[in-house]
Scaffold this motif. Structure first.
Motif, PDB file in Angstrom:
ATOM      1  N   ASP A 187       0.755  -1.221  -0.178  1.00 43.78           N
ATOM      2  CA  ASP A 187      -0.110  -0.202   0.228  1.00 43.78           C
ATOM      3  C   ASP A 187       0.937   1.313  -0.115  1.00 43.78           C
ATOM      4  O   ASP A 187       1.651   1.463   1.088  1.00 43.78           O
ATOM      5  N   ILE A 188       0.811   1.977  -1.008  1.00 46.44           N
ATOM      6  CA  ILE A 188       1.740   3.168  -1.228  1.00 46.44           C
ATOM      7  C   ILE A 188       1.598   4.224   0.132  1.00 46.44           C
ATOM      8  O   ILE A 188       2.345   4.938   0.390  1.00 46.44           O
ATOM      9  N   LEU A 189       0.206   4.562   0.001  1.00 46.18           N
ATOM     10  CA  LEU A 189      -0.122   5.479   1.070  1.00 46.18           C
ATOM     11  C   LEU A 189       0.141   5.090   2.583  1.00 46.18           C
ATOM     12  O   LEU A 189       0.739   5.794   3.312  1.00 46.18           O
ATOM     13  N   ALA A 190       0.075   3.905   2.744  1.00 43.69           N
ATOM     14  CA  ALA A 190       0.336   3.649   4.107  1.00 43.69           C
ATOM     15  C   ALA A 190       1.938   3.379   4.447  1.00 43.69           C
ATOM     16  O   ALA A 190       2.476   3.917   5.326  1.00 43.69           O
ATOM     17  N   VAL A 191       2.671   3.015   3.440  1.00 48.37           N
ATOM     18  CA  VAL A 191       4.247   2.925   3.703  1.00 48.37           C
ATOM     19  C   VAL A 191       4.730   4.328   3.492  1.00 48.37           C
ATOM     20  O   VAL A 191       5.563   4.531   4.461  1.00 48.37           O
ATOM     21  N   ASP A 192       4.107   5.154   2.847  1.00 51.29           N
ATOM     22  CA  ASP A 192       4.972   6.868   3.222  1.00 51.29           C
ATOM     23  C   ASP A 192       3.879   7.369   4.235  1.00 51.29           C
ATOM     24  O   ASP A 192       4.952   8.096   4.968  1.00 51.29           O
ATOM     25  N   GLN A 193       2.774   7.043   4.745  1.00 56.11           N
ATOM     26  CA  GLN A 193       2.319   7.486   6.028  1.00 56.11           C
ATOM     27  C   GLN A 193       3.156   7.065   7.160  1.00 56.11           C
ATOM     28  O   GLN A 193       3.610   8.016   8.096  1.00 56.11           O
ATOM     29  N   ALA A 194       3.420   5.875   7.323  1.00 61.05           N
ATOM     30  CA  ALA A 194       4.201   5.233   8.150  1.00 61.05           C
ATOM     31  C   ALA A 194       5.637   5.872   8.311  1.00 61.05           C
ATOM     32  O   ALA A 194       6.054   6.181   9.389  1.00 61.05           O
ATOM     33  N   SER A 195       6.116   6.342   7.178  1.00 68.47           N
ATOM     34  CA  SER A 195       7.590   6.964   7.086  1.00 68.47           C
ATOM     35  C   SER A 195       7.490   8.332   7.756  1.00 68.47           C
ATOM     36  O   SER A 195       8.398   8.715   8.572  1.00 68.47           O
ATOM     37  N   VAL A 196       6.556   9.007   7.266  1.00 70.68           N
ATOM     38  CA  VAL A 196       6.443  10.568   7.781  1.00 70.68           C
ATOM     39  C   VAL A 196       6.131  10.236   9.333  1.00 70.68           C
ATOM     40  O   VAL A 196       6.516  11.152  10.207  1.00 70.68           O
ATOM     41  N   ASP A 197       5.110   9.374   9.732  1.00 64.89           N
ATOM     42  CA  ASP A 197       5.075   9.002  11.245  1.00 64.89           C
ATOM     43  C   ASP A 197       6.189   8.797  12.088  1.00 64.89           C
ATOM     44  O   ASP A 197       6.402   9.320  13.257  1.00 64.89           O
ATOM     45  N   LEU A 198       7.174   7.869  11.362  1.00 67.17           N
ATOM     46  CA  LEU A 198       8.352   7.696  12.125  1.00 67.17           C
ATOM     47  C   LEU A 198       9.262   9.036  12.279  1.00 67.17           C
ATOM     48  O   LEU A 198       9.885   9.082  13.502  1.00 67.17           O
TER      49      LEU A 198
END
Length: 348
Positions: A293-304
């Motif tokens: 999931d492209i949104l989930a992986v970028d969202q998780a990266s930003v969250d980190l």
């Protein structure tokens, strides 16, 4: 292997290493939220009608070939046939590009795969195919074939329901591939605020002299753009939406046969297109993430990044927010490109 909600992970990414936290049991239930679109603690809850599902994002604090392959193996079910591995190979001698030995190991692990790239819109080390190939050699990308996808022109891919674009000119060779592995060096970006999986395919798959014009909103004017022309391009929210349109074209084209790996290593505020002029990274390395999931992986990266309590994150956050970079996530949500609710699953 322990499942961790995004919210709980954000609570602890500050003063302690992720691995140390992941080894502990008994996650805390209440904590202040990160200043992004933090979600509720989703782990262990059953979805009710109307809530939908959660994406799975796999995580490791380690940044090496073995763990990259382990992440890939958890998301690779849909990868088949001829496989494009899209990564940013960088300008000459770029200090922050992904380690070649790590990428080499992944390429060898994926049958019938090779690196893909496209030429640049700006005049630099990768502006023409000839100079691009010389740069690939200098940077050590000579252990497998590298397909410069717009070497022989481009192909228009449709953007279904896009905010601004109806089609985007991609490197013409993209249609020669059955699957795509998007291997991204997550870092800052001069126009996008940050460069994640979206930026990697939205700009990185677009042809240098046509598609990249569309994504940058610069469809008329001299090529390469003069210095003053860059300042006239659409910035901030519109640029993020153009990237989302372009990214959607590639995601839709590959369907279930595209996966995403983000490497949070040497995260300068500048993109790898800055080459040796990129600012030295301030924020510590945070590990690697993988998802279908492209949104989930970028969202998780930003969250980190936002979840760190250490002040070393402030330069990267300033870069993200000054460019309205978080609008990339909203634009992907608007286009229904993925799910911003996710479970973070450690493989450590």
């Amino acid at each position: 292997m322990k499942d961790i909600s995004r919210r709980d992970f954000l609570k602890v990414m500050g003063g302690v290493a992720a691995g140390a936290f992941l080894a502990k049991s008994g996650l805390p239930k209440v904590m202040a939220q990160a200043p992004v679109v933090g979600s509720e603690d989703e782990t262990g809850k059953k979805a009710v009608d109307g809530e939908g599902s959660r994406a799975k994002v796999y995580y490791t604090e380690h940044i090496d070939a073995a763990h990259l392959i382990a992440l890939y193996d958890r998301i690779s079910e849909g990868i088949y046939g001829k496989v494009a591995v899209k990564l940013h190979t960088g300008e000459k001698h770029g200090p922050n590009i992904l380690p070649r030995d790590m990428v080499k190991a992944l390429i060898r692990h994926i049958p019938n795969s090779n690196i893909v790239e496209t030429n640049t819109m700006y005049k630099g080390d990768r502006y023409t195919t000839e100079s691009h190939r010389e740069t690939l050699k200098v940077n050590g990308w000579d252990f497998c074939p590298v397909d410069i996808m717009d070497e022989e022109g481009d192909v228009d891919l449709p953007v279904r329901g896009g905010k601004h674009l109806k089609e985007v000119a991609m490197g013409g060779h993209i249609i020669n591939y059955d699957s795509m592995v998007v291997l991204t060096h997550f870092k800052g970006h001069a126009m996008g605020g940050y460069g994640g999986s979206l930026k990697n395919i939205a700009i990185g798959c677009a042809s240098g002299q046509h598609g990249k014009r569309q994504v940058h909103g610069y469809t008329t004017g001299p090529m390469p753009p003069a210095g003053e022309a860059w300042g006239k391009m659409p910035m901030q929210d519109t640029f993020m939406e153009l990237m989302a349109d372009s990214g959607k074209a590639t995601v839709d084209y590959f369907g279930k046969h595209i996966v995403f790996l983000n490497v949070l290593r040497r995260m300068s505020v500048d993109c790898d297109c800055a080459g040796t002029s990129a600012a030295e990274p301030k924020i510590a390395d945070l590990g690697m993430l993988a998802s279908t999931d492209i949104l989930a992986v970028d969202q998780a990266s930003v969250d980190l990044v936002y979840g760190r309590k250490n002040d070393d994150k402030k330069d990267l956050i300033e870069r993200i927010e000054s460019r309205h970079g978080l609008h990339q996530l909203q634009a992907m949500r608007d286009l229904k490109m993925g799910n911003d609710k996710y479970e973070l699953i450690s493989i450590d």
